[in-house]
Design a protein around this motif. Structure first.
Motif, short mmCIF file in Angstrom:
data_model
loop_
_atom_site.label_atom_id
_atom_site.label_comp_id
_atom_site.label_asym_id
_atom_site.label_seq_id
_atom_site.Cartn_x
_atom_site.Cartn_y
_atom_site.Cartn_z
N ALA A 175 13.04 -21.75 18.91
CA ALA A 175 13.91 -20.57 19.90
C ALA A 175 12.79 -20.33 20.61
O ALA A 175 12.88 -19.14 20.09
CB ALA A 175 14.51 -19.59 18.89
N TYR A 176 12.93 -20.37 21.79
CA TYR A 176 12.57 -19.81 22.95
C TYR A 176 13.58 -18.19 23.77
O TYR A 176 14.22 -19.34 24.79
CB TYR A 176 11.61 -20.71 23.34
N ASN A 177 12.68 -17.10 23.68
CA ASN A 177 12.82 -16.09 24.28
C ASN A 177 11.96 -16.01 25.70
O ASN A 177 10.65 -16.48 25.34
CB ASN A 177 12.87 -15.06 23.88
N LEU A 178 12.69 -16.19 26.60
CA LEU A 178 11.99 -16.70 28.14
C LEU A 178 12.52 -15.85 29.24
O LEU A 178 14.01 -15.37 29.90
CB LEU A 178 12.59 -18.17 28.64
N THR A 179 11.42 -15.37 29.46
CA THR A 179 11.37 -13.99 30.86
C THR A 179 10.02 -14.38 32.10
O THR A 179 9.29 -15.21 31.71
CB THR A 179 10.86 -12.88 29.90
N GLY A 180 10.90 -13.68 32.90
CA GLY A 180 9.62 -13.74 33.62
C GLY A 180 8.33 -12.65 33.70
O GLY A 180 8.16 -11.81 32.59
N PRO A 181 7.76 -11.87 34.93
CA PRO A 181 6.89 -11.24 34.21
C PRO A 181 7.20 -9.80 34.06
O PRO A 181 6.26 -9.13 34.31
CB PRO A 181 5.21 -11.80 34.89
N GLU A 182 8.42 -9.33 34.63
CA GLU A 182 8.75 -7.69 35.18
C GLU A 182 10.01 -7.84 35.11
O GLU A 182 10.61 -8.41 35.36
CB GLU A 182 8.25 -7.47 36.30
N PRO A 183 10.12 -6.79 34.78
CA PRO A 183 11.93 -6.38 34.50
C PRO A 183 11.94 -5.94 35.45
O PRO A 183 11.30 -4.66 36.71
CB PRO A 183 12.26 -5.52 33.24
N LEU A 184 13.05 -6.00 36.28
CA LEU A 184 13.81 -5.15 37.90
C LEU A 184 14.89 -5.26 38.12
O LEU A 184 16.13 -5.55 37.36
CB LEU A 184 13.91 -6.60 38.49
N THR A 185 15.32 -3.68 37.98
CA THR A 185 16.76 -3.28 38.42
C THR A 185 17.17 -4.48 40.03
O THR A 185 16.28 -4.44 40.61
CB THR A 185 16.88 -2.33 38.62
N PRO A 186 18.41 -4.55 39.91
CA PRO A 186 19.05 -5.27 41.74
C PRO A 186 18.96 -4.49 42.55
O PRO A 186 17.55 -4.96 43.41
CB PRO A 186 20.75 -4.46 41.23
N ARG A 187 18.52 -2.69 42.50
CA ARG A 187 17.90 -2.16 43.52
C ARG A 187 16.08 -2.57 43.67
O ARG A 187 16.01 -2.72 45.39
CB ARG A 187 17.77 -0.93 43.62
N GLU A 188 15.46 -2.65 43.23
CA GLU A 188 14.24 -3.09 43.45
C GLU A 188 13.50 -4.75 43.28
O GLU A 188 13.82 -5.29 44.02
CB GLU A 188 13.55 -3.04 41.65
N ARG A 189 14.86 -5.42 43.21
CA ARG A 189 15.14 -7.05 42.97
C ARG A 189 15.96 -7.48 45.13
O ARG A 189 15.41 -7.59 45.92
CB ARG A 189 15.91 -7.69 42.85
N ILE A 190 16.47 -5.75 45.48
CA ILE A 190 16.73 -6.02 46.78
C ILE A 190 15.24 -4.99 48.08
O ILE A 190 15.36 -5.96 48.81
CB ILE A 190 18.13 -4.82 46.97
#
Length: 269
Positions: A175-190
């Protein structure tokens, strides 16, 4: 050997098809509307009409397939175990399942199938950001109830892990947990979207109930809406913690949100 991909024109399914083709695998793409899907899929893909939520009509699609990719979607919980049974009876010997956020009837049926299986557990797709596209284009705003971080993963990276699990040995029972390289808040994505698109984008907070009503207005049940908005209200440690699964499985770093934003910038302009 042939791989049958369900949900082949979805956000992730189309990437699974493309990655399998890139690796030289014969692919059958299952879609409700082959006429419109064919132009968006790689050359050489066998496009078939059908849906995984109606497994009784998939005998021809499953015939001769030895691998199967399942995306858990609405309406599959009730019939998914039947899909798995028919697939195994037809000769499928390796299955990947893209979970629906928890281990439900479909995920359990795959684990109990008696064939090699791998479960893909992305915490949040970067493509979920497309729900902001219309309000960004028309108003220059994003409306969300919470501003907690999420380690979003690029849908193409999910597909790359799926292809590796389908074609390579060593992934059975994982069972593979998959994420990107960094956590981002909505404001940071914006902020990333604003830099990429060259336009100002504002974050406008809304209430929990407003977020529920917005989802319900799209046809989502209240129970499902409460699950989705509740996930954002109280994110789990898994959803905010970066893991290196993509790199370990594929041999290259996970794609960044900035890469995703560049690829989809025109959708927000």
């Amino acid at each position: 050997m042939t791989t049958l991909v369900t949900g082949a024109t979805g956000n992730t399914g189309r990437h699974v098809v493309a990655e399998l083709v890139r690796r030289g695998e014969p692919v059958r793409a299952l879609t409700r509307n082959p006429a419109t899907a064919a132009g968006g899929l790689p050359a050489g893909v066998e496009v078939l009409a059908g849906t995984h939520t109606e497994p009784e009509g998939l005998d021809a699609a499953l015939a001769g397939a030895t691998r199967l990719h399942i995306t858990v979607t609405a309406g599959l919980a009730e019939v998914g175990p039947e899909l798995v049974r028919r697939a195994v009876d037809a000769g499928v010997r390796r299955i990947t399942v893209l979970w629906g956020g928890f281990v439900g009837p479909v995920e359990q049926a795959v684990a109990d199938s008696g064939v090699e299986w791998t479960r893909l557990e992305p915490q949040e797709f970067m493509s979920n950001t497309l729900t902001w596209a219309e309000s960004v284009r028309t108003e220059g705003v994003v409306r969300e109830p919470y501003d907690f971080p999420s380690a979003l993963v690029h849908e193409a990276d999910i597909a790359a892990v799926a292809a590796a699990a389908l074609l390579d040995d060593g992934h059975a029972g994982r069972a593979y947990n998959l994420t990107g390289p960094e956590p981002l808040t909505p404001r940071e994505r914006i902020a990333v979207l604003a830099r990429t698109t060259g336009r100002d984008i504002a974050f406008v907070p809304i209430t929990h109930e407003q977020a529920l009503d917005r989802l319900i207005a799209t046809g989502v049940s209240r129970a499902d809406a409460e699950y989705v908005v509740g996930w954002y209200a109280a994110p789990s440690a898994d959803s905010t913690t970066v893991v290196d699964t993509v790199e370990r499985v594929t041999g290259r770093p996970a794609r960044t949100f900035a890469q995703w934003a560049t690829e989809h910038a025109d959708r927000f302009r």
